[in-house]
Design a protein around this motif. Structure first.
Motif, PDB file in Angstrom:
ATOM      1  N   LEU A   1      -2.747   4.743  -0.740  1.00 42.56           N
ATOM      2  CA  LEU A   1      -2.400   4.272  -1.720  1.00 42.56           C
ATOM      3  C   LEU A   1      -3.376   3.272  -2.398  1.00 42.56           C
ATOM      4  O   LEU A   1      -3.844   3.209  -3.705  1.00 42.56           O
ATOM      5  CB  LEU A   1      -1.001   3.356  -1.686  1.00 42.56           C
ATOM      6  N   ASP A   2      -3.962   2.569  -1.482  1.00 45.31           N
ATOM      7  CA  ASP A   2      -5.317   1.644  -2.017  1.00 45.31           C
ATOM      8  C   ASP A   2      -6.439   2.549  -2.704  1.00 45.31           C
ATOM      9  O   ASP A   2      -7.163   2.069  -3.467  1.00 45.31           O
ATOM     10  CB  ASP A   2      -6.065   0.890  -1.030  1.00 45.31           C
ATOM     11  N   SER A   3      -6.536   3.696  -2.258  1.00 36.67           N
ATOM     12  CA  SER A   3      -7.357   4.940  -2.745  1.00 36.67           C
ATOM     13  C   SER A   3      -7.046   5.406  -4.146  1.00 36.67           C
ATOM     14  O   SER A   3      -7.747   6.296  -4.577  1.00 36.67           O
ATOM     15  CB  SER A   3      -8.022   5.731  -1.938  1.00 36.67           C
ATOM     16  N   GLY A   4      -5.646   5.011  -4.590  1.00 40.68           N
ATOM     17  CA  GLY A   4      -5.037   5.713  -5.437  1.00 40.68           C
ATOM     18  C   GLY A   4      -5.824   5.780  -6.881  1.00 40.68           C
ATOM     19  O   GLY A   4      -6.342   7.024  -7.328  1.00 40.68           O
ATOM     20  N   ILE A   5      -6.393   4.699  -7.440  1.00 44.35           N
ATOM     21  CA  ILE A   5      -7.062   4.534  -8.701  1.00 44.35           C
ATOM     22  C   ILE A   5      -8.371   5.375  -8.394  1.00 44.35           C
ATOM     23  O   ILE A   5      -8.896   6.179  -9.333  1.00 44.35           O
ATOM     24  CB  ILE A   5      -7.110   3.194  -9.079  1.00 44.35           C
TER      25      ILE A   5
END
Length: 553
Positions: free
Chosen positions: A268-272
């Motif tokens: 999720l932290d790497s989503g963008i």
């Protein structure tokens, strides 16, 4: 928690709106100042690079390397800072401070080895990575190698920040983040000036040194965090000695627990960044099938939204990241205590506080896009339009960041990951036809739709599983939007009048007009949220005091 001005405090962690707001203020201040500094450097950096074409190519090269580095950074930190913050808040809420400390020590070991491994893969595998993700552009190889050094240090920085955040201590993270950015910018500007203005060297060399600056900044940040840690060590030891001891946790191996909580943070932290890497890997190829343009032209178009606009909208998105970091430990503690009312309250507080700041910030950037873009990159009509479009997309990117953090704090990791992948698949399906339909705006529109789908699914789950009442939040969101729209109209009118006589090529007058518009926007929105008492409903009684001091009835 009564905090001191230097960020120290009694380390016991409260769970309340006050804690959310206080933590958000620290993290927002750190993120905003860091992001602004990280954007301001662009002005002299682009000037020293030479022509507009050279600067555009340098921006494109910088972003190609930095996108991949950002993804490696998330993997190398392995989501463990967020997991550590979440689990320490959990154990602290149970008065098991010593258990949290043992978890932190094991996390440090994991961070050392994952950082070392990720740095080695990125450094020695740079040629292969360039072939896969940037179409074999060998100019990216030395950039990736320069960035690999930072991966040795930043994982350790991240876990120490996560440890402080588990105690709702946001000041060390915010201050270290700012110091890191100052050191990074000083080095990269000094190196770029020497290479381009003194030695008259290659822009590739300037980009390589500018990216190596991430390692320099990381060293300074680590020094700040160690100072805070050593200063608070006596209190940490005292809490650990006085905490409850659970026998079956004395020999507990936290490795499985850390990784179980870390994996969702990785994704999720790497989503963008994952959305951005997809753009990077597909943009030139998709565009070329519709418009047979040269590589340099395609790289310049890519730089318009992936570097130029992205650098500026990340200032506003950092607001969301700051609030997300604050929300996770508070929600985790409320969940651990099975306090349903507190959970619903924290969900509403987090989303409403985010919207109170994010919507006017994004619409404000839309309104001032022309002088803002001229200040940083010189006049470019297409670049200004892309910045305006990106500023609206930023609201959805920020909302995704906050909602993903909320679900993680409530241990809904699988659902958050599932919804993220649904949004990513939607983007992948729509990207090609939207590029054909909307040209350079296509990737941005695909991102907006994909993120919008993911956000809608997340909100639906919060309503269903936790009884989150969205009605009040929707009503307040509409109020925030209407007040922000009034601000946008006011600034846009001033902007239109100003450029009737200001030459867009005149950077100095554009800067002056930008300052006037920003001040005007703050005054309009600030007056309206105080006059309507909307700020009081979301933030609390302190806004009533401010309203009275300003004699707004």
């Amino acid at each position: 928690m009564q905090g001191n001005e230097d960020g120290t405090s009694d380390l016991k962690r409260p769970t309340s709106k006050t804690s959310l707001i206080k933590g958000s203020v620290w993290m927002t201040a750190g993120s905003i100042f860091s992001r602004i500094l990280g954007a301001i450097y662009i002005i002299p950096w682009n000037m020293w690079l030479g022509t507009i074409v050279t600067a555009s190519l340098a921006n494109s090269l910088y972003m190609k390397g930095y996108n991949l580095y950002s993804w490696f950074l998330v993997v190398s930190t392995a989501g463990i800072p967020g997991a550590i913050s979440k689990q320490i808040a959990h154990y602290n809420s149970l008065n098991e401070y010593s258990t949290g400390n043992r978890l932190f020590r094991q996390g440090l070991k994991i961070m050392f080895w994952t950082g070392l491994g990720s740095a080695a893969i990125m450094y020695f595998g740079a040629p292969i990575i360039a072939n896969i993700f940037v179409g074999g552009d060998q100019q990216v190889v030395p950039v990736l190698k320069a960035l690999a050094w930072a991966l040795l240090v930043i994982p350790l920085i991240s876990i120490i920040r996560g440890y402080f955040q588990g105690y709702s201590q946001m000041a060390p993270s915010a201050i270290s983040q700012f110091v890191e950015q100052v050191a990074r910018v000083v080095y990269m500007l000094g190196a770029t000036y020497l290479i381009m203005q003194v030695q008259h060297g290659s822009y590739v060399s300037a980009v390589v040194q500018s990216t190596f600056a991430a390692f320099i900044g990381a060293l300074f940040s680590l020094g700040v965090l160690m100072w805070y840690f050593l200063r608070q060590l006596p209190r940490l030891r005292k809490l650990s000695r006085q905490s409850k001891v659970v026998e079956n946790r004395e020999e507990q191996n936290f490795l499985k627990e850390i990784w179980a909580q870390a994996l969702p943070f990785i994704i999720l932290d790497s989503g963008i960044v994952t959305f951005q890497i997809f753009d990077q890997a597909t943009f030139n190829g998709m565009m070329h099938t519709f418009w047979p343009l040269s590589k340099n032209v395609l790289d310049s178009l890519y730089a318009l939204f992936a570097f130029n606009a992205n650098k500026l909208i990340m200032i506003t998105i950092s607001l969301a990241a700051a609030m997300a970091v604050t929300a996770v430990p508070l929600l985790s503690a409320a969940f651990s205590q099975n306090d349903r009312d507190e959970i619903r309250s924290q969900i509403a507080n987090t989303i409403q506080l985010f919207l109170l700041v994010m919507i006017p910030a994004s619409l404000g950037m839309y309104a001032v896009a022309k002088p803002l873009y001229i200040l940083f990159y010189r006049y470019d009509k297409l670049g200004i339009y892309i910045l305006q479009f990106s500023s609206i997309v930023a609201i959805l990117l920020g909302l995704f960041t906050v909602l993903a953090a909320v679900l993680q704090g409530l241990y809904e990791n699988k659902a958050a990951i599932k919804y993220f992948f649904i949004g990513l698949i939607v983007k992948m399906i729509l990207q090609y036809p939207l590029v054909g339909l909307l040209n350079v705006y296509g990737p941005l529109m695909a991102t907006a739709i994909g993120m919008g789908v993911a956000c809608w699914l997340m909100i639906r789950l919060l309503c269903h599983n936790f009884g989150f009442q969205a009605d009040s939040t929707i009503n307040r969101s509409c109020g925030i939007f209407c007040l922000s729209l009034v601000m946008l109209i006011g600034i846009s009118l001033v902007n239109w009048l100003g450029y009737l006589w200001i030459n867009p090529e005149n950077r100095y007058l554009s800067v002056l007009w930008l300052i006037i518009e920003v001040v005007l926007g703050i005054m309009i929105y600030g007056y309206l949220i105080l006059k309507t008492r909307l700020a009081e409903k979301i933030i609390g009684g302190r806004m009533a005091g401010l309203r009275q001091k300003l004699k707004i009835k």
